[in-house]
Design a protein around this motif. Structure first.
Motif, PDB file in Angstrom:
ATOM      1  N   ASN A   1       1.011 -14.299 -15.938  1.00  0.00           N
ATOM      2  CA  ASN A   1      -0.232 -14.339 -15.175  1.00  0.00           C
ATOM      3  C   ASN A   1      -0.587 -12.904 -14.780  1.00  0.00           C
ATOM      4  O   ASN A   1       0.026 -12.330 -13.887  1.00  0.00           O
ATOM      5  CB  ASN A   1      -0.079 -15.230 -13.940  1.00  0.00           C
TER       6      ASN A   1
ATOM      7  N   LYS B   1      -3.177 -11.787 -13.251  1.00  0.00           N
ATOM      8  CA  LYS B   1      -3.772 -11.653 -11.914  1.00  0.00           C
ATOM      9  C   LYS B   1      -2.718 -11.545 -10.825  1.00  0.00           C
ATOM     10  O   LYS B   1      -2.885 -10.799  -9.873  1.00  0.00           O
ATOM     11  CB  LYS B   1      -4.709 -12.828 -11.637  1.00  0.00           C
ATOM     12  N   THR B   2      -1.657 -12.319 -10.943  1.00  0.00           N
ATOM     13  CA  THR B   2      -0.596 -12.260  -9.929  1.00  0.00           C
ATOM     14  C   THR B   2       0.509 -11.287 -10.302  1.00  0.00           C
ATOM     15  O   THR B   2       1.342 -10.951  -9.463  1.00  0.00           O
ATOM     16  CB  THR B   2       0.029 -13.654  -9.704  1.00  0.00           C
TER      17      THR B   2
ATOM     18  N   SER C   1       6.669 -19.899 -10.207  1.00  0.00           N
ATOM     19  CA  SER C   1       5.282 -19.423 -10.306  1.00  0.00           C
ATOM     20  C   SER C   1       4.456 -19.868  -9.105  1.00  0.00           C
ATOM     21  O   SER C   1       3.672 -19.082  -8.557  1.00  0.00           O
ATOM     22  CB  SER C   1       4.632 -19.884 -11.613  1.00  0.00           C
ATOM     23  N   LYS C   2       4.652 -21.092  -8.653  1.00  0.00           N
ATOM     24  CA  LYS C   2       3.911 -21.588  -7.485  1.00  0.00           C
ATOM     25  C   LYS C   2       4.329 -20.829  -6.217  1.00  0.00           C
ATOM     26  O   LYS C   2       3.476 -20.391  -5.436  1.00  0.00           O
ATOM     27  CB  LYS C   2       4.156 -23.081  -7.304  1.00  0.00           C
TER      28      LYS C   2
ATOM     29  N   SER D   1       3.100 -17.123  -6.468  1.00  0.00           N
ATOM     30  CA  SER D   1       1.628 -17.036  -6.429  1.00  0.00           C
ATOM     31  C   SER D   1       1.079 -17.260  -5.025  1.00  0.00           C
ATOM     32  O   SER D   1       0.031 -16.721  -4.677  1.00  0.00           O
ATOM     33  CB  SER D   1       1.014 -18.052  -7.393  1.00  0.00           C
ATOM     34  N   SER D   2       1.778 -18.026  -4.227  1.00  0.00           N
ATOM     35  CA  SER D   2       1.309 -18.306  -2.867  1.00  0.00           C
ATOM     36  C   SER D   2       1.522 -17.117  -1.915  1.00  0.00           C
ATOM     37  O   SER D   2       1.105 -17.165  -0.761  1.00  0.00           O
ATOM     38  CB  SER D   2       1.996 -19.558  -2.307  1.00  0.00           C
TER      39      SER D   2
ATOM     40  N   ARG E   1       0.423 -13.924  -2.519  1.00  0.00           N
ATOM     41  CA  ARG E   1      -0.448 -12.866  -3.053  1.00  0.00           C
ATOM     42  C   ARG E   1      -0.767 -11.793  -2.004  1.00  0.00           C
ATOM     43  O   ARG E   1      -0.823 -10.614  -2.317  1.00  0.00           O
ATOM     44  CB  ARG E   1      -1.737 -13.502  -3.594  1.00  0.00           C
TER      45      ARG E   1
END
Length: 135
Positions: free
Chosen positions: A25, A27-28, A55-56, A59-60, A62
């Protein structure tokens, strides 16, 4: 940013290339490969659980990553390193819970190669026999 991911898999007659999950990803800044182990679909289940959970969880966070890009102090690097360690331990626990509910899955597990790219910095975590090579 340019990147490439590859998986070199040496399979025995009982293994499947489906055990390997790749997640990227831009973006992250999260890049990872999880290579599952276990009989039949068990390795695929373990590697997919690892990819999904990690990943979750990452990503949280950010806002923490954005703050590090702005100020890459040792304090912020330490916070992110602790986060990565915590996420890996929680992922291992989630896989262990799955194993404990089904004795047929007792050999299920996954390796992990993780790279978190934040601005001009890269933080790397490696579990088991997988690896990350920068060229």
């Amino acid at each position: 940013m340019k990147y490439s991911l590859s998986k070199n898999i040496f399979l025995s007659s009982k293994q499947s290339s489906q055990n390997c999950q790749i997640f990227t990803n831009d973006k992250t800044g999260i890049f990872m490969i999880c290579d599952g182990r276990g009989e039949q679909e068990q390795g695929a289940v373990a590697s997919q659980l690892a990819v999904d959970f990690i990943s979750k969880a990452l990503s949280s966070n950010r806002k923490l990553f954005e703050a590090f890009i702005e100020d890459s102090s040792d304090q912020k690097r330490h916070e992110i390193t602790e986060l990565i360690e915590d996420v890996i331990f929680k992922t291992s626990y989630q896989i262990s819970k799955k194993v404990s509910k089904d004795s047929a899955r007792r050999k299920m597990g996954s390796s992990l190669s993780l790279m978190l790219v934040l601005g001009k910095h890269a933080l790397v975590a490696n579990i088991s026999d997988s690896g990350i090579f920068l060229t």
